[in-house]
Motif scaffolding. Structure first.
Motif, PDB file in Angstrom:
ATOM      1  N   LEU A 187      63.211  46.649  37.243  1.00 29.22           N
ATOM      2  CA  LEU A 187      63.886  46.936  35.982  1.00 29.22           C
ATOM      3  C   LEU A 187      63.407  45.947  34.919  1.00 29.22           C
ATOM      4  O   LEU A 187      62.789  44.937  35.223  1.00 29.22           O
ATOM      5  N   GLY A 188      63.727  46.253  33.669  1.00 26.74           N
ATOM      6  CA  GLY A 188      63.397  45.328  32.594  1.00 26.74           C
ATOM      7  C   GLY A 188      62.435  45.872  31.566  1.00 26.74           C
ATOM      8  O   GLY A 188      62.339  45.339  30.462  1.00 26.74           O
ATOM      9  N   GLY A 189      61.678  46.916  31.922  1.00 30.77           N
ATOM     10  CA  GLY A 189      60.782  47.537  30.965  1.00 30.77           C
ATOM     11  C   GLY A 189      59.634  46.652  30.532  1.00 30.77           C
ATOM     12  O   GLY A 189      59.312  45.646  31.170  1.00 30.77           O
ATOM     13  N   VAL A 190      59.020  47.031  29.406  1.00 31.35           N
ATOM     14  CA  VAL A 190      57.858  46.301  28.885  1.00 31.35           C
ATOM     15  C   VAL A 190      58.223  44.864  28.563  1.00 31.35           C
ATOM     16  O   VAL A 190      57.509  43.919  28.937  1.00 31.35           O
ATOM     17  N   CYS A 191      59.340  44.648  27.886  1.00 29.31           N
ATOM     18  CA  CYS A 191      59.711  43.306  27.425  1.00 29.31           C
ATOM     19  C   CYS A 191      59.769  42.311  28.576  1.00 29.31           C
ATOM     20  O   CYS A 191      59.156  41.246  28.523  1.00 29.31           O
ATOM     21  N   LEU A 192      60.471  42.649  29.617  1.00 32.07           N
ATOM     22  CA  LEU A 192      60.673  41.716  30.718  1.00 32.07           C
ATOM     23  C   LEU A 192      59.455  41.600  31.621  1.00 32.07           C
ATOM     24  O   LEU A 192      59.094  40.503  32.060  1.00 32.07           O
ATOM     25  N   ASN A 193      58.777  42.694  31.883  1.00 30.29           N
ATOM     26  CA  ASN A 193      57.700  42.686  32.872  1.00 30.29           C
ATOM     27  C   ASN A 193      56.325  42.381  32.291  1.00 30.29           C
ATOM     28  O   ASN A 193      55.560  41.619  32.885  1.00 30.29           O
ATOM     29  N   VAL A 194      55.992  42.986  31.167  1.00 26.32           N
ATOM     30  CA  VAL A 194      54.633  42.824  30.630  1.00 26.32           C
ATOM     31  C   VAL A 194      54.662  42.598  29.118  1.00 26.32           C
ATOM     32  O   VAL A 194      53.758  43.018  28.398  1.00 26.32           O
ATOM     33  N   GLY A 195      55.701  41.934  28.614  1.00 27.01           N
ATOM     34  CA  GLY A 195      55.813  41.726  27.180  1.00 27.01           C
ATOM     35  C   GLY A 195      56.391  40.372  26.843  1.00 27.01           C
ATOM     36  O   GLY A 195      55.806  39.326  27.117  1.00 27.01           O
ATOM     37  N   CYS A 196      57.584  40.385  26.248  1.00 19.26           N
ATOM     38  CA  CYS A 196      58.188  39.175  25.700  1.00 19.26           C
ATOM     39  C   CYS A 196      58.278  38.025  26.700  1.00 19.26           C
ATOM     40  O   CYS A 196      57.910  36.883  26.381  1.00 19.26           O
ATOM     41  N   ILE A 197      58.756  38.301  27.902  1.00 16.33           N
ATOM     42  CA  ILE A 197      59.038  37.223  28.847  1.00 16.33           C
ATOM     43  C   ILE A 197      57.763  36.574  29.395  1.00 16.33           C
ATOM     44  O   ILE A 197      57.607  35.347  29.308  1.00 16.33           O
ATOM     45  N   PRO A 198      56.810  37.326  29.975  1.00 12.71           N
ATOM     46  CA  PRO A 198      55.592  36.650  30.442  1.00 12.71           C
ATOM     47  C   PRO A 198      54.811  35.996  29.310  1.00 12.71           C
ATOM     48  O   PRO A 198      54.207  34.930  29.506  1.00 12.71           O
ATOM     49  N   SER A 199      54.809  36.609  28.111  1.00 13.78           N
ATOM     50  CA  SER A 199      54.081  35.985  27.007  1.00 13.78           C
ATOM     51  C   SER A 199      54.711  34.650  26.624  1.00 13.78           C
ATOM     52  O   SER A 199      54.003  33.676  26.329  1.00 13.78           O
ATOM     53  N   LYS A 200      56.043  34.566  26.640  1.00  7.53           N
ATOM     54  CA  LYS A 200      56.695  33.294  26.303  1.00  7.53           C
ATOM     55  C   LYS A 200      56.460  32.248  27.385  1.00  7.53           C
ATOM     56  O   LYS A 200      56.359  31.044  27.099  1.00  7.53           O
ATOM     57  N   ALA A 201      56.371  32.675  28.641  1.00 12.25           N
ATOM     58  CA  ALA A 201      56.047  31.732  29.719  1.00 12.25           C
ATOM     59  C   ALA A 201      54.653  31.156  29.513  1.00 12.25           C
ATOM     60  O   ALA A 201      54.435  29.937  29.674  1.00 12.25           O
ATOM     61  N   GLY A 215      65.040  55.501  31.981  1.00 14.62           N
ATOM     62  CA  GLY A 215      64.358  54.316  31.473  1.00 14.62           C
ATOM     63  C   GLY A 215      65.160  53.064  31.759  1.00 14.62           C
ATOM     64  O   GLY A 215      66.332  52.964  31.376  1.00 14.62           O
ATOM     65  N   GLY A 216      64.524  52.089  32.434  1.00 13.22           N
ATOM     66  CA  GLY A 216      65.234  50.872  32.841  1.00 13.22           C
ATOM     67  C   GLY A 216      64.857  49.641  32.055  1.00 13.22           C
ATOM     68  O   GLY A 216      64.876  48.521  32.573  1.00 13.22           O
ATOM     69  N   GLY A 217      64.493  49.816  30.768  1.00 17.76           N
ATOM     70  CA  GLY A 217      64.186  48.675  29.912  1.00 17.76           C
ATOM     71  C   GLY A 217      65.447  48.087  29.299  1.00 17.76           C
ATOM     72  O   GLY A 217      66.567  48.433  29.700  1.00 17.76           O
ATOM     73  N   PRO A 218      65.309  47.196  28.294  1.00 13.26           N
ATOM     74  CA  PRO A 218      66.486  46.558  27.688  1.00 13.26           C
ATOM     75  C   PRO A 218      67.498  47.549  27.134  1.00 13.26           C
ATOM     76  O   PRO A 218      68.704  47.307  27.201  1.00 13.26           O
ATOM     77  N   GLY A 219      67.027  48.671  26.570  1.00 15.62           N
ATOM     78  CA  GLY A 219      67.970  49.689  26.091  1.00 15.62           C
ATOM     79  C   GLY A 219      68.615  50.450  27.222  1.00 15.62           C
ATOM     80  O   GLY A 219      69.821  50.706  27.213  1.00 15.62           O
ATOM     81  N   GLY A 220      67.814  50.790  28.238  1.00  9.37           N
ATOM     82  CA  GLY A 220      68.304  51.604  29.342  1.00  9.37           C
ATOM     83  C   GLY A 220      69.272  50.886  30.255  1.00  9.37           C
ATOM     84  O   GLY A 220      70.359  51.396  30.558  1.00  9.37           O
ATOM     85  N   TYR A 221      68.888  49.685  30.718  1.00 10.96           N
ATOM     86  CA  TYR A 221      69.779  49.035  31.695  1.00 10.96           C
ATOM     87  C   TYR A 221      71.075  48.553  31.054  1.00 10.96           C
ATOM     88  O   TYR A 221      72.128  48.552  31.703  1.00 10.96           O
ATOM     89  N   THR A 222      71.030  48.153  29.768  1.00 12.91           N
ATOM     90  CA  THR A 222      72.285  47.761  29.119  1.00 12.91           C
ATOM     91  C   THR A 222      73.209  48.970  28.949  1.00 12.91           C
ATOM     92  O   THR A 222      74.426  48.854  29.102  1.00 12.91           O
ATOM     93  N   ALA A 223      72.624  50.130  28.627  1.00  7.13           N
ATOM     94  CA  ALA A 223      73.432  51.349  28.513  1.00  7.13           C
ATOM     95  C   ALA A 223      74.037  51.733  29.858  1.00  7.13           C
ATOM     96  O   ALA A 223      75.214  52.114  29.946  1.00  7.13           O
TER      97      ALA A 223
END
Length: 380
Positions: A163-177, A135-143
């Motif tokens: 990389l980046g998971g849901v948050c970066l690709n289809v969650g927190c980041i695009p929604s904030k943009a 898993g390459g999301g925020p938990g995976g890539y930081t680990a």
């Protein structure tokens, strides 16, 4: 015994001539391994360059504003003997003698005095590593990055191309943009109350979508560079465990087996679908809503939590008439009512309807629209 060492810019991915924005060390400083020597910034990422050794800095060769690439000299230093804390074998502490106290009623048994032995007889796969992260999301890539920083040979398995998971690709980041765009549209509209009319908002959905995609791409490219810098090997595909020390990854190029000593599972999450709802492209989850394929004339948002209200804010700013349905008696349940009260006053003026204490019982997909049934004391 100390020796003079030249510290060069390591492999920093696909970047060339990257600007130095910070040099936190000076001549004569004593530093430890992993202390930051310089910080680089490109248009896609900020990268800290750590020291591979402990020692004393003799001469810093870079300054703020310099542009550096892989292989260029950062500084020279005097290393302090062997690295990684391995001192001479002669410097061993003397064994501590423990005498048994015969007056003690009963000795407490030791627990986990020695770490569990690692299985060294591991069948090797197509690839082998000390640590595999699924898993390459925020938990995976930081680990994965942390394991690599600690000297572990690391492989990161990610099912998607970035990389980046849901948050970066289809969650927190695009929604904030998209929320940023919604905020600007709202502020331009509110300027009319102050006597400034900048005209009507002509929204180009394709350009809005491209803006959000570009924001995401900058960050995912930065993660790719950070993985390369740390020598974390990224394998794309869907992974499944086939034994206690083996993962099989099925990707675009076929199947790859990865043997490992340790595994970290960070598989993430995905939107839950409501089984009773029809399979219709007009019914979107949060991932589909962020794609902005269409801006409907009227939009029903089921759920008055954070994600639902974010989507409502974006689509309302882009021209949709919004109705929000929340099963509980308050928006964003669990949040402080003093915060929710002004938010609710604001959006009540802007949205078509807000129904609290109301549940959706049925959705019928008709040719021209969706027919929705509700249940609750305040149901329409």
């Amino acid at each position: 015994m100390s020796k003079e060492i030249e510290i060069l810019v390591p492999d920093i991915g696909d970047f060339e001539a990257v600007e130095v924005i910070e040099v936190p060390v000076n001549d004569g400083d004593k530093i430890q391994k992993e202390d930051t020597l310089i910080t680089l910034e490109s248009d896609k990422a900020t990268i800290d360059i750590p020291s591979p050794y402990s020692g004393t800095i003799k001469s810093v060769s870079t300054k703020i504003g310099d542009k550096v690439s892989q292989g260029e000299l950062i500084l020279t230093m005097e290393g302090e003997g062997k690295q990684d804390g391995n001192q001479d074998s002669e410097q061993k502490p003397e064994a501590e003698t423990v005498t048994e106290d015969t007056n003690t009623a009963e000795a407490t048994p030791a627990v986990n005095e020695e770490p569990q032995a690692i299985n060294t007889n591991i069948e090797k796969g197509d690839l082998h590593c000390e640590v595999v992260v699924l898993g390459g999301g925020p938990g995976g890539y930081t680990a994965a990055f942390r394991a690599a920083d600690l000297g572990k040979q690391t492989i990161l398995v990610e099912r998607y191309e970035t990389l980046g998971g849901v948050c970066l690709n289809v969650g927190c980041i695009p929604s904030k943009a998209l929320l940023h765009i919604a905020k600007v549209i709202s502020e331009v509209d509110e300027l009319k109350e102050q006597g400034i009319d900048l005209g009507t908002s002509n929204v180009n959905i394709k350009s809005v979508r491209e803006f959000a995609v570009n924001v995401v791409n900058k960050l995912t490219t930065g993660l790719k560079a950070m993985a390369k810098q740390r020598k974390v090997e990224v394998v794309h595909g869907t992974g499944k465990f086939t034994s206690a020390n083996m993962i099989e990854v099925e990707g675009a190029d076929g199947k790859t087996t990865i043997s490992f000593e340790h595994a970290i599972i960070a598989a993430g999450s995905q939107p839950a679908r409501i089984p009773s709802f029809p399979d219709d492209p007009r019914i979107m989850d949060s991932t589909g809503a962020l794609l902005l394929d269409d801006i409907p004339e009227r939009l029903l948002v089921i759920g008055g939590g954070v994600i639902g209200l974010e989507m409502a804010t974006v689509y309302e700013a882009l021209g949709s008439k919004i109705t929000v349905v929340e099963m509980l008696d308050a928006l964003i349940p669990g949040c402080d009512k003093d915060i929710i009260r002004p938010l609710q006053r604001r959006i009540t003026k802007r949205y078509e309807n807000i129904y609290l204490g109301t549940a959706v019982t049925e959705i019928k997909a008709l040719k021209k629209h969706l027919n929705v049934s509700f249940d609750g004391k305040k149901a329409p």
